[in-house]
Each structure stands twice: as structure tokens, then as C-alpha cells.
Design a protein around this motif. Sequence first.
Motif, PDB file in Angstrom:
ATOM      1  N   VAL A  27     133.530  28.505  17.681  1.00  0.00           N
ATOM      2  CA  VAL A  27     133.765  28.341  19.116  1.00  0.00           C
ATOM      3  C   VAL A  27     135.185  27.837  19.378  1.00  0.00           C
ATOM      4  O   VAL A  27     135.878  28.336  20.274  1.00  0.00           O
ATOM      5  CB  VAL A  27     132.724  27.378  19.727  1.00  0.00           C
ATOM      6  CG1 VAL A  27     133.041  27.122  21.194  1.00  0.00           C
ATOM      7  CG2 VAL A  27     131.319  27.956  19.572  1.00  0.00           C
ATOM      8  N   VAL A  28     135.642  26.877  18.602  1.00  0.00           N
ATOM      9  CA  VAL A  28     136.997  26.347  18.777  1.00  0.00           C
ATOM     10  C   VAL A  28     138.028  27.457  18.583  1.00  0.00           C
ATOM     11  O   VAL A  28     138.987  27.585  19.371  1.00  0.00           O
ATOM     12  CB  VAL A  28     137.259  25.187  17.803  1.00  0.00           C
ATOM     13  CG1 VAL A  28     138.742  24.833  17.769  1.00  0.00           C
ATOM     14  CG2 VAL A  28     136.443  23.959  18.207  1.00  0.00           C
ATOM     15  N   ALA A  29     137.849  28.285  17.569  1.00  0.00           N
ATOM     16  CA  ALA A  29     138.788  29.386  17.334  1.00  0.00           C
ATOM     17  C   ALA A  29     138.801  30.356  18.506  1.00  0.00           C
ATOM     18  O   ALA A  29     139.863  30.865  18.894  1.00  0.00           O
ATOM     19  CB  ALA A  29     138.418  30.118  16.047  1.00  0.00           C
ATOM     20  N   ALA A  30     137.640  30.618  19.092  1.00  0.00           N
ATOM     21  CA  ALA A  30     137.579  31.508  20.253  1.00  0.00           C
ATOM     22  C   ALA A  30     138.286  30.890  21.454  1.00  0.00           C
ATOM     23  O   ALA A  30     139.048  31.562  22.165  1.00  0.00           O
ATOM     24  CB  ALA A  30     136.126  31.823  20.593  1.00  0.00           C
ATOM     25  N   PHE A  31     138.084  29.593  21.686  1.00  0.00           N
ATOM     26  CA  PHE A  31     138.714  28.926  22.822  1.00  0.00           C
ATOM     27  C   PHE A  31     140.233  28.876  22.665  1.00  0.00           C
ATOM     28  O   PHE A  31     140.969  28.938  23.663  1.00  0.00           O
ATOM     29  CB  PHE A  31     138.163  27.507  22.964  1.00  0.00           C
ATOM     30  CG  PHE A  31     136.786  27.435  23.569  1.00  0.00           C
ATOM     31  CD1 PHE A  31     136.104  28.573  23.956  1.00  0.00           C
ATOM     32  CD2 PHE A  31     136.162  26.205  23.758  1.00  0.00           C
ATOM     33  CE1 PHE A  31     134.837  28.499  24.516  1.00  0.00           C
ATOM     34  CE2 PHE A  31     134.905  26.119  24.315  1.00  0.00           C
ATOM     35  CZ  PHE A  31     134.237  27.268  24.692  1.00  0.00           C
ATOM     36  N   GLU A  32     140.701  28.744  21.432  1.00  0.00           N
ATOM     37  CA  GLU A  32     142.141  28.645  21.208  1.00  0.00           C
ATOM     38  C   GLU A  32     142.902  29.901  21.637  1.00  0.00           C
ATOM     39  O   GLU A  32     144.123  29.863  21.818  1.00  0.00           O
ATOM     40  CB  GLU A  32     142.428  28.337  19.740  1.00  0.00           C
ATOM     41  CG  GLU A  32     142.085  26.892  19.357  1.00  0.00           C
ATOM     42  CD  GLU A  32     142.282  26.617  17.880  1.00  0.00           C
ATOM     43  OE1 GLU A  32     142.425  27.598  17.107  1.00  0.00           O
ATOM     44  OE2 GLU A  32     142.288  25.431  17.485  1.00  0.00           O
ATOM     45  N   GLU A  33     142.193  30.995  21.816  1.00  0.00           N
ATOM     46  CA  GLU A  33     142.834  32.230  22.268  1.00  0.00           C
ATOM     47  C   GLU A  33     143.120  32.206  23.762  1.00  0.00           C
ATOM     48  O   GLU A  33     143.794  33.100  24.277  1.00  0.00           O
ATOM     49  CB  GLU A  33     141.945  33.428  21.925  1.00  0.00           C
ATOM     50  CG  GLU A  33     141.693  33.613  20.441  1.00  0.00           C
ATOM     51  CD  GLU A  33     140.762  34.780  20.164  1.00  0.00           C
ATOM     52  OE1 GLU A  33     140.857  35.788  20.888  1.00  0.00           O
ATOM     53  OE2 GLU A  33     139.939  34.679  19.223  1.00  0.00           O
ATOM     54  N   TYR A  34     142.601  31.195  24.454  1.00  0.00           N
ATOM     55  CA  TYR A  34     142.764  31.112  25.906  1.00  0.00           C
ATOM     56  C   TYR A  34     143.335  29.742  26.263  1.00  0.00           C
ATOM     57  O   TYR A  34     142.651  28.724  26.122  1.00  0.00           O
ATOM     58  CB  TYR A  34     141.423  31.324  26.605  1.00  0.00           C
ATOM     59  CG  TYR A  34     140.814  32.673  26.301  1.00  0.00           C
ATOM     60  CD1 TYR A  34     141.132  33.788  27.069  1.00  0.00           C
ATOM     61  CD2 TYR A  34     139.936  32.832  25.230  1.00  0.00           C
ATOM     62  CE1 TYR A  34     140.586  35.033  26.789  1.00  0.00           C
ATOM     63  CE2 TYR A  34     139.388  34.069  24.931  1.00  0.00           C
ATOM     64  CZ  TYR A  34     139.726  35.164  25.718  1.00  0.00           C
ATOM     65  OH  TYR A  34     139.196  36.389  25.429  1.00  0.00           O
ATOM     66  N   PRO A  35     144.581  29.687  26.697  1.00  0.00           N
ATOM     67  CA  PRO A  35     145.208  28.403  27.033  1.00  0.00           C
ATOM     68  C   PRO A  35     144.351  27.609  28.022  1.00  0.00           C
ATOM     69  O   PRO A  35     143.857  28.159  29.013  1.00  0.00           O
ATOM     70  CB  PRO A  35     146.540  28.824  27.661  1.00  0.00           C
ATOM     71  CG  PRO A  35     146.831  30.163  27.061  1.00  0.00           C
ATOM     72  CD  PRO A  35     145.494  30.828  26.916  1.00  0.00           C
ATOM     73  N   GLY A  36     144.182  26.360  27.723  1.00  0.00           N
ATOM     74  CA  GLY A  36     143.427  25.485  28.615  1.00  0.00           C
ATOM     75  C   GLY A  36     141.961  25.357  28.280  1.00  0.00           C
ATOM     76  O   GLY A  36     141.282  24.474  28.800  1.00  0.00           O
TER      77      GLY A  36
END
Length: 340
Positions: free
Chosen positions: A28-37
Motif C-alpha cells: 500500500v505504501v508503494a502504491a501511495f508513493e506514486e501519488y504526491p500527498g
Amino acid sequence: MLADDRSGLPAGLRRVADADADGLIALVVAAFEEYPGCVLDLPGIDDDLPTPGTTAAQRGSPWWVVEIDGRIVASIGAGPLDRRACVELKRLYVDRDHRGRGLATRLIEVVERHAAGLGATSVELWSDTRFAAAHHRYEQLGYQRTGEERQLHDPSDTTEYRLVKPITPAAADVTIGWDGPHGAEVASLTALPDGWALAADLPDREVTITVEVDGSWRTRRAEVDADGSVRRLTSDGAGTWWRDGHEAPALAGATDVDVEVSPLTNTLPIRRLLAAGQEDAEVAAAWVRVPGDTVQRLDQRYTRTGRRTWRYRSTTGFEADLTVDEHGLVERYGEVWHRT
């Protein structure tokens, strides 16, 4: 794309466990890192991640992960069937290295098959407005934006779109009728991607029963609507139970649910014992009394006495001979119920 296994499920797919927490959080963290904020919100919105298996079981919501070579590479979940005959698709994430192979599509299909097996007429999801690529894929698969939005007021300042797809409920694999002391009853058995859905309707008593079991015939969720109230039970399949979301220690160790006004739930231990090659075993059930509000543990014994016959005994002193069909559904229960 990874080859499907013989059940038609994506290879490596299984129910989530608490031991998957670190791998799931990393996904999940890796997926979120693709989207700033976008950041993880613990212990807030993402409070299901530290104990995903327990949380899913408590909520009665199946959650699957795909594990390849010891690593969690994908996740998807589904909410329970609600009063709108709708199931929510949740927690869809796919590792960057495994995208573009159709895996996300196959996972969405798993949720849709699960929802259809429960009798859903639609699947809905809420998706962050920043996940444009995901929205495009959902729309290709028949999901439509409703125009509804919601703000989560979380550290990521998330706004989500609601998307919905109509689906056709699955036809029951087996339908059976009984006549007994509580009047006529109609029941059904419907396959799920990795389990079964059982349902029964007793119109003379105004009682309905729904049960979800996993692939090993262990109860995961049960609802009994009777006396104007609904009793909701959920389980992790390993002996921990919750009633209406609250832990029920008095039911600890039970594997099955047993609703006393119907022979439907006798199918659960019989199918599990047959699958394990057992012909005599003690089992424990969460015994739902009707009428009344009581749910208690009841120890029972099933002994196979013939190709399709079993002897049932409980610690209450009650005994009965059962005849079942090829699906493990009761055809005759002593002198109490018989198939119509």
C-alpha cells in the motif's frame, strides 16, 4: 499474466492473514508513493492494515492477497452484502512489477463472482480522485461514476469518487425444500470463488438464514433474521467469533453455526468431515436459538453410519439419524424434517 490455478482463481490468491501485515503495508505504501500527498493513515482510516486477517474476519468481509515467491504482490477485498443488495469492492492494489498482465482485472472478477454468489445486484467502490488510471480501468470493466463524492478528512486530504457496476445474481447450484415442525422451508447452496453461500427461508416463522463458509466449510459469516431482529455472527474460521462486531468469547473454539429451526446448517460439519476423510468427530457450533436472543456454544458429535447416513448427538442429550444427498444437504432428519 500469472496462470490461474485449477479453481479458476489467480495463482497465489488466498485469504489474508495477520502475518501478511508487513507485506501488505509495504504494498500500500508503494502504491501511495506514486501519488504526491498520499500517505498511510495509522491508526486512522488504514487501521485494518496492522491486523488484516482479524479485521476482515470481525467485519465479515473477505480480503484476499496474491503471494508470489513469498512476497505480497496484490490485494483486494469485498464488503458484506448490504440491504441494497450491493457489495463494496475494497483494497485493490497491485505491485508495479505485476501490472499490465491482467491481474487487477482477474481480482475484480473474483469480487464480482463473490458478490453474485451472495445475490448482489451491484458492486460499488470509492476511489481517490487522484487515481485516474484506476478509474479508466474500472470504466472499461463496466463501472460508472455516479457523480457522488466524499471527503475523508484524512492526512492525505482525500476526496473519493463513487463508481457502481450492475451485476446479475448467480443462480443457486442447488435448491431444496423441507417440511418440518416450523412449516415449509426453501434453502439454497451457491458456489463462491473460494467457498459457499447457504440461505434458507422459513415464511411461516418469518425467519431467514444466510451463511458464508470458506473452501474448508468453516463458517465465516452468518445472519439469522428472526423475531424482528438480526443476529450477525462472524468468525475467523479458527475458533474466534464476533457477534455484531463484538468478540464473543463464549463461542471460542466453535467451527460451525447451528440454527436450531433449520436442517440447513447440518451440511457444514458433514461437508467438512467428508472433505477431510473423517467419519466420526466431535465438533463445536455457535448454536442460534429461535425464538429468543441466545447464541451459545454447543458441542456435538457426527458419526457416519452409511454412504449417506450420519448419527447426530449433542451434549443436550438430543440424538437423530440424518440422511443426506450428494451435496451433504439433509434429506431426512429423524422424524423432524423431510425433503419435499
